[in-house]
Enzyme design. Sequence first.
Site, PDB file in Angstrom:
ATOM      1  N   ASN A 149       0.846  -1.087   0.044  1.00  0.00           N
ATOM      2  CA  ASN A 149      -0.071   0.155   0.030  1.00  0.00           C
ATOM      3  C   ASN A 149       0.995   1.382  -0.014  1.00  0.00           C
ATOM      4  O   ASN A 149       1.950   1.156   0.410  1.00  0.00           O
ATOM      5  CB  ASN A 149      -0.819   0.054   1.077  1.00  0.00           C
ATOM      6  N   CYS A 170      -4.709  -7.418  -3.797  1.00  0.00           N
ATOM      7  CA  CYS A 170      -5.351  -7.034  -2.543  1.00  0.00           C
ATOM      8  C   CYS A 170      -6.301  -8.220  -2.201  1.00  0.00           C
ATOM      9  O   CYS A 170      -6.656  -9.040  -3.024  1.00  0.00           O
ATOM     10  CB  CYS A 170      -5.977  -5.662  -2.492  1.00  0.00           C
ATOM     11  N   HIS A 171      -6.539  -8.253  -0.881  1.00  0.00           N
ATOM     12  CA  HIS A 171      -7.478  -9.388  -0.303  1.00  0.00           C
ATOM     13  C   HIS A 171      -8.798  -8.683   0.055  1.00  0.00           C
ATOM     14  O   HIS A 171      -9.682  -9.669   0.654  1.00  0.00           O
ATOM     15  CB  HIS A 171      -6.687 -10.199   0.543  1.00  0.00           C
ATOM     16  N   HIS A 201      -9.695  -0.526  -2.207  1.00  0.00           N
ATOM     17  CA  HIS A 201     -10.434  -0.250  -0.880  1.00  0.00           C
ATOM     18  C   HIS A 201     -11.500   0.611  -1.210  1.00  0.00           C
ATOM     19  O   HIS A 201     -12.264   0.930  -0.064  1.00  0.00           O
ATOM     20  CB  HIS A 201      -9.380   0.340  -0.178  1.00  0.00           C
ATOM     21  N   TYR A 258     -12.115   7.056   3.953  1.00  0.00           N
ATOM     22  CA  TYR A 258     -12.080   7.381   2.525  1.00  0.00           C
ATOM     23  C   TYR A 258     -13.083   8.469   2.203  1.00  0.00           C
ATOM     24  O   TYR A 258     -13.411   8.979   1.203  1.00  0.00           O
ATOM     25  CB  TYR A 258     -12.152   6.177   1.885  1.00  0.00           C
TER      26      TYR A 258
END
Length: 488
Positions: A149, A170-171, A201, A258
């Site tokens: 990241n 990413c997971h 994300h 975010y």
Amino acid sequence: MSFKIAIIGAGSVGFTKKLFTDLLCVPEFRDVEVALTDISQHNLEMIKAILDRIIESNGLAVKVTATTERRLALEGAKYVISCVRVGGLEAYADDIRIPLKYGIDQCVGDTICAGGILYGQRNIPVILDFCKDIREVAAPGAKFLNYANPMAMNTWAAIEYGKVDTVGLCHGVQHGAEQIAEVLGAKSVSELDYICSGINHQTWFVDLRLNGRKIGKDELIAAFEAHPVFSQQEKLRIDVLKRFGVYSTESNGHLSEYLPWYRKRPDEIGRWIDMSDWIHGETGGYLRHSTETRNWFETEFPQFLEQASKPVDPAKRSNEHASHILEALETGRVYRGHFNVRNNGVITNLPHDAIIESPGFVDRFGINMVSGITIPEACAATCVASINVQRMSVHAAVTGDIDLLKLAVLHDPLVGAVSTPEEVWQMVDEMVVAQARWLPQYADAVPAAKDRLSRSTVKTRDWAGAARRNVRSIEELRAEKALLKKAV
């Protein structure tokens, strides 16, 4: 098959072990070479000992090397995996601490927001060094798999400026799918079919099918609100689901930073987060978790080494993408996943130059993205706000333009909801000065930043955040683990 895989940042011991054991679950990969590299000789020695124990216990022919000389590790590598954290926990602590002085309360701070943007400034010059080495000494056409990241910024820089074949992994999608399968009462996540699309994300479950039956908004809301655990841990995500009509892949704590709506008032933060675990919104939660994990691993290393003696079980292969991508590329067995790549029209209502996360299929011909996806307008609006911040952040990191960096931070959704322009300008100066040793591109800007700080009249506060917890000692962690084991 015999080829070389290099892992940069292999001193992330637990994650490197997971990636390695995943690779061993592919029968054709029992003769590959894995080259580990890290700036920490100590961490390299620990992970090398663990992987050697796995190889010895399972009677394998896999070759593992470890070196602090990165170019040596990359030499001839067909695949390069990065899981680096530039500046380590020391710099990360500043990503959380300094913004708090200006009222910005982050849970993770590694994607956007003030912490994530500065994290990108540290990482991108190093990522570009990796790309230079890959072009010069790795195998021709080597593929770069980035796990580090801020995912979108790192991948953006590697593709636009590093000129290397790069995919970001990413997971978050997998974890979100596991939650949805649970609330819907599925026996296994394999019963769930889904399309997730957006940016890393901020990816959205735009289509959900349980055993072929389409799941609508109202059914999903009811399922989450009826769940005894997720109804409390994911309050913010459920609220976004109600308003946007689709579920976000990202955790309650991540998603909260975010957006401009949920963490801007300290007295409101507690309404939307849950303190049962760091990931649900705790102030600096991931910093605390990472610090405890590092301390625990250092202390309990003999135990981890002993666990490495167990046989590798293909049934326990993780859902991390890396081994599945390499298996598909090398064997032709098709793999479907969600990957971070340059948009180029894959998502119709996001910018072409953005790094998007969306479904794709992998085979011998490469990663083939599903194109023509249109995400809901509210999701697109939220993603575009972050994309604009990412674009400015990447360009600032490459050019060392501190004014562009300040503009990127100013346009961040949460920062803009909390701080004035004067506060943002001073905060960025303070963060650049504090992290100067990891920001070579800003070397010429540091003296002027120091001078401005010495004359500043912008007030700050000594604030730990709305929901901060102290790092637990090894003794406290042992006691907690013992209680959990007893409960089971």
